[in-house]
Scaffold this active site. Structure first.
Site, PDB file in Angstrom:
ATOM      1  N   GLU A 131      -7.474  -1.409  14.905  1.00 43.65           N
ATOM      2  CA  GLU A 131      -8.628  -2.348  13.874  1.00 43.65           C
ATOM      3  C   GLU A 131      -8.311  -3.771  14.090  1.00 43.65           C
ATOM      4  O   GLU A 131      -7.064  -4.109  14.401  1.00 43.65           O
ATOM      5  CB  GLU A 131      -8.328  -1.819  12.595  1.00 43.65           C
ATOM      6  CG  GLU A 131      -8.814  -2.590  11.453  1.00 43.65           C
ATOM      7  CD  GLU A 131      -8.821  -2.110  10.165  1.00 43.65           C
ATOM      8  OE1 GLU A 131      -8.377  -0.824  10.005  1.00 43.65           O
ATOM      9  OE2 GLU A 131      -8.605  -2.707   9.161  1.00 43.65           O
ATOM     10  N   GLU A 147       1.016  -1.273  -0.085  1.00 41.47           N
ATOM     11  CA  GLU A 147       0.238   0.044   0.018  1.00 41.47           C
ATOM     12  C   GLU A 147       0.826   1.210   0.073  1.00 41.47           C
ATOM     13  O   GLU A 147       0.480   2.303   0.313  1.00 41.47           O
ATOM     14  CB  GLU A 147      -0.873  -0.026   1.227  1.00 41.47           C
ATOM     15  CG  GLU A 147      -1.973  -1.273   1.066  1.00 41.47           C
ATOM     16  CD  GLU A 147      -3.063  -1.056   2.327  1.00 41.47           C
ATOM     17  OE1 GLU A 147      -3.068  -0.055   2.886  1.00 41.47           O
ATOM     18  OE2 GLU A 147      -4.013  -2.113   2.133  1.00 41.47           O
ATOM     19  N   LYS A 180     -15.711  -2.408   3.185  1.00 43.33           N
ATOM     20  CA  LYS A 180     -15.062  -2.697   1.846  1.00 43.33           C
ATOM     21  C   LYS A 180     -15.949  -3.190   0.848  1.00 43.33           C
ATOM     22  O   LYS A 180     -16.538  -4.187   1.132  1.00 43.33           O
ATOM     23  CB  LYS A 180     -13.967  -3.706   2.296  1.00 43.33           C
ATOM     24  CG  LYS A 180     -12.609  -3.208   2.910  1.00 43.33           C
ATOM     25  CD  LYS A 180     -11.990  -4.185   3.363  1.00 43.33           C
ATOM     26  CE  LYS A 180     -10.529  -4.174   4.056  1.00 43.33           C
ATOM     27  NZ  LYS A 180      -9.855  -5.235   4.749  1.00 43.33           N
TER      28      LYS A 180
HETATM   29  C1  2PG Z   1      -7.290  -4.131   5.731  1.00 46.72           C
HETATM   30  C2  2PG Z   1      -6.676  -3.967   4.116  1.00 46.72           C
HETATM   31  C3  2PG Z   1      -6.343  -2.669   3.835  1.00 46.72           C
HETATM   32  P1  2PG Z   1      -6.358  -6.170   2.826  1.00 46.72           P
HETATM   33  O1  2PG Z   1      -6.937  -5.174   6.303  1.00 46.72           O
HETATM   34  O2  2PG Z   1      -7.553  -3.174   6.170  1.00 46.72           O
HETATM   35  O3  2PG Z   1      -5.388  -2.117   4.382  1.00 46.72           O
HETATM   36  O4  2PG Z   1      -5.963  -5.043   3.973  1.00 46.72           O
HETATM   37  O5  2PG Z   1      -7.051  -5.412   1.828  1.00 46.72           O
HETATM   38  O6  2PG Z   1      -5.135  -6.909   2.544  1.00 46.72           O
HETATM   39  O7  2PG Z   1      -7.402  -7.045   3.568  1.00 46.72           O
HETATM   40 MG    MG Z   2      -7.907  -4.292   8.277  1.00 49.45          MG
END
Ligand code: 2PG
Ligand code: MG
Length: 426
Positions: free
Chosen positions: A287, A207, A338
């Site tokens: 988180e 990222e 997401k």
């Molecule tokens: C997360 C995400 C974004 P990933 O865990 O919050 O940082 O990672 O897309 O690999 O799940």
């Molecule tokens: Mg996460």
């Protein structure tokens, strides 16, 4: 047929920012409007996410998505063509029904989401409106507080350290532009410390974050907090810290396994360690502090970390049912949203609304495998999410979203959420 009737759906295999295949989709209307989107993809994927359909085999190391693309062309296109782009909610629900399995397991969540996004964007194009305005829920679009990755570990950095994200939250910034300027300064200040610690700041994690094989996870908190001071900012007041433990990746035999420190801690001991960090560092947000199915542990963490934003990512997996359970059990006070965990724009939107109704903060998030698309910024603004997490201040798949937010702020129609959107709310 109306001008926004969908006349064509096209899907193809594109690449994400990790160089892995992903599903791209274009939806065209009778009036000539086009919506085009590419599905993002995570590395620290939760077990409860919509299913990401991959081909397996040897092509692209098994990551190919020809099956998902074929599902769009063969089953989803016939369902969508002839419908109005404005009917996205009904289209999304019908796709879910057509799939018939939880998590879009038959057709693929990546297939379903690419279509859902492209329909959403085609509708905005047909209306000649910016995407955020077609989602606008409230009095005035809200520019979210950014949560910006500075140091990376875990699945995004080859396991350099265990915890996945160490992020800067510019809580004292008075505008989004100032927020981005501040975090860029912090990143630059941290780069020197990373080099000194044996990392190589010119090389970046998935990222765009810095990474190094540090002696402990806490070292990353030290580097970040010193970086805030070196950038001339006041830790906690102007620049605060967030962490994403991504604990589901670390759970082994019911314990949180920290390879960097060669130890495993049970939930209670791990939460106590995080509580110590909260006392020593300007942490405002934690988180995925525990594994995605450790509901009892999460409720304990909520009591042990009062006043802290406790964010459920893998815990909720952008699923309304899991969110409802979390609300009932007091497991967290914020939800990471997401769209590809949900499998459709509509399912994600319902999670945003349910979280808001229950007083939880909402953080719209990119994935570690993302794309040059910038629709995520408009979703955050239109949904008035209050916070957004995209990655670092470099790599174009990250800056696409920051740059779109800078554009929207410059347009003058928006307000900046500031620290108001961070839990615990009001
Ligand atoms: C997360 C995400 C974004 P990933 O865990 O919050 O940082 O990672 O897309 O690999 O799940
Ligand atoms: Mg996460």
């Amino acid at each position: 047929m109306t001008a926004d009737s969908i006349v064509r759906v096209l899907a193809w295999e594109a690449l994400d920012s990790r160089g892995r295949p992903t599903v791209a989709c274009r939806v065209e209307t009778a009036g000539g409007a086009v919506g085009r989107a590419i599905a993002p993809s995570g590395a620290s994927r939760g077990a409860h996410e919509a299913v990401e359909r991959r081909d397996g085999g040897t092509r692209y190391g098994g990551y190919g998505v020809r099956g998902a693309v074929a599902a769009v062309q063969g089953e989803l296109a016939p369902l969508v063509v002839g419908r109005r782009a404005a009917d996205r909610v009904a289209i999304d629900d019908d796709i879910e029904a057509l799939d018939g399995e939880p998590g879009f397991a038959r057709l693929g969540g990546n297939a379903a989401l690419a279509v859902s996004l492209a329909v959403t964007l085609a509708h905005a194009a047909a209306e000649r409106e910016p995407l955020w305005r077609t989602l606008d829920d409230g009095p005035r679009p809200l520019i979210p507080m950014p949560m910006v990755n500075i140091l990376s570990g875990g699945a995004h950095a080859g396991g350099a350290i265990d915890l996945q994200d160490f992020l800067a939250v510019p809580v004292g910034a008075s505008s989004f532009a100032e927020a981005i300027e501040w975090v860029s300064r912090v990143r630059a200040a941290c780069a020197a410390a990373v080099d000194a610690a044996g990392g190589w700041s010119a090389l970046v994690a998935d990222e765009g974050g810095l990474s190094a094989r540090l002696d402990s996870n806490e070292d990353a908190l030290r580097i970040l907090t010193s970086g805030i001071e070196d950038a001339g900012l006041v830790p906690g007041e102007q620049l605060a810290v967030a962490i994403d433990v991504a604990a589901s990746q670390l759970v082994e035999d019911g314990r949180i396994r920290l390879a960097t420190e060669s130890m495993g801690l049970d939930s209670a001991a791990w939460v106590a360690r995080v509580a110590e960090w909260v006392g020593r560092y300007p942490i405002v947000s934690v988180e995925d502090v525990l594994g995605e199915d450790d509901w009892d542990g999460w409720a304990v963490a909520a009591r042990a970390l009062p006043g802290i934003q406790l964010v459920g990512d893998d815990l909720f997996a952008t699923d309304a049912g899991r969110l409802a359970r979390g609300i009932r059990e007091g497991a967290a006070n914020a939800v990471l949203v997401k769209v590809n965990q949900a499998g459709s724009v509509t399912r994600a939107e319902r999670v945003v609304r349910a979280a808001r109704a229950a007083g939880l903060a909402q953080i719209v998030s990119a994935r570690s495998g993302d794309t040059e698309d910038d629709w995520l910024a408009d979703l955050a603004v239109g949904w008035r999410a209050g916070q957004i997490k995209v990655g670092s201040t470099m790599r174009s798949e990250r800056t696409a979203k920051w740059n779109r937010l800078l554009e929207l702020e410059a347009s003058g129609e928006t307000a900046f959420a500031g620290r108001r959107g961070i839990a615990p709310l009001g």
